[in-house]
Every structure is written in C-alpha cells, then in structure tokens.
Design a protein around this motif. Structure first.
Motif, PDB file in Angstrom:
ATOM      1  N   LEU A  86      32.448  82.376  23.208  1.00 58.93           N
ATOM      2  CA  LEU A  86      33.669  82.034  23.818  1.00 58.93           C
ATOM      3  C   LEU A  86      34.395  80.854  23.584  1.00 58.93           C
ATOM      4  CD1 LEU A  86      33.691  84.020  27.148  1.00 58.93           C
ATOM      5  CD2 LEU A  86      34.930  84.457  25.102  1.00 58.93           C
ATOM      6  N   SER A  89      35.281  80.361  20.096  1.00 59.63           N
ATOM      7  CA  SER A  89      36.487  81.193  19.656  1.00 59.63           C
ATOM      8  C   SER A  89      37.582  80.417  20.021  1.00 59.63           C
ATOM      9  CB  SER A  89      36.596  82.410  20.504  1.00 59.63           C
ATOM     10  OG  SER A  89      35.437  83.371  19.973  1.00 59.63           O
ATOM     11  N   ASN A  92      38.066  77.411  17.792  1.00 58.76           N
ATOM     12  CA  ASN A  92      38.898  77.869  16.368  1.00 58.76           C
ATOM     13  C   ASN A  92      40.165  78.107  16.617  1.00 58.76           C
ATOM     14  OD1 ASN A  92      38.945  79.032  13.760  1.00 58.76           O
ATOM     15  ND2 ASN A  92      39.059  81.052  14.670  1.00 58.76           N
TER      16      ASN A  92
END
Length: 100
Positions: A86, A89, A92
């Motif tokens: 997580l 992510s 990102n």
C-alpha cells in the motif's frame, strides 16, 4: 530459509499423517451450511504452529523467519507485506501527481 522450508515440509507431513489416522480430530473446512468456516485460515495457522512447536520445541520463537508482533506471527507478516504494498502504491500515486 532453506532450513525453515524443510521444517515446514516436516510439519505438513506430520499434519497429513495425523489427519490420515484420525480425520475426525480436525475441524471441517465447511460449516453446516456448506460454506467455508469463518477464520478457518487462522485455525490452520494455529494448528501449524502447534505441530511445529511439538516437533521443534527448542526453537520456540527462535530463528523463525517472521517478526513476532502479536499472537499470530504469520498474519503479522502478511499485514506488514500488505502495508508495504500500500505504501509503494501511495508513493507511486504521489510521484505521478508531482512529476506528471
């Protein structure tokens, strides 16, 4: 890690042997309604560590390739991996938002 994998194999072999000798001793995967029992995986983890500790009592909470955070080290590692994924992510998304 190879040593622990060998130990896992030994535990699963013992679990299979015990099940073959007395299947009634083990909980059914399915409940009376025919659906998988709630938290069956947690029960399997507990059974695994119970058998592991019987076979390798001198290694109780020593040299296991997991971080013992709470009562269930395997679940804790899975939670840690999920948090890392997580976070990656999220980083990102931020990278794309900031740098286009």
């Amino acid at each position: 890690m190879k040593e622990f994998c060998d130990q896992m194999s030994t535990v699963f072999d013992e679990w299979a042997r015990r099940y073959a000798e007395n299947p009634e001793q083990f909980d059914s995967i399915l409940g009376p309604d025919g659906k998988p029992r709630e938290a069956y995986g947690d029960h399997c983890v507990d059974t695994f560590w119970t058998i592991y500790d019987e076979i390798y009592p001198h290694e109780l909470y020593q040299d296991r390739p997991v971080v013992v955070i709470g009562r269930n080290p395997v679940r804790d590692i899975l939670i840690l991996i999920t948090l890392i994924v997580l976070l990656a992510s999220l980083l990102n998304v931020v990278w794309v938002w900031v740098f286009g």
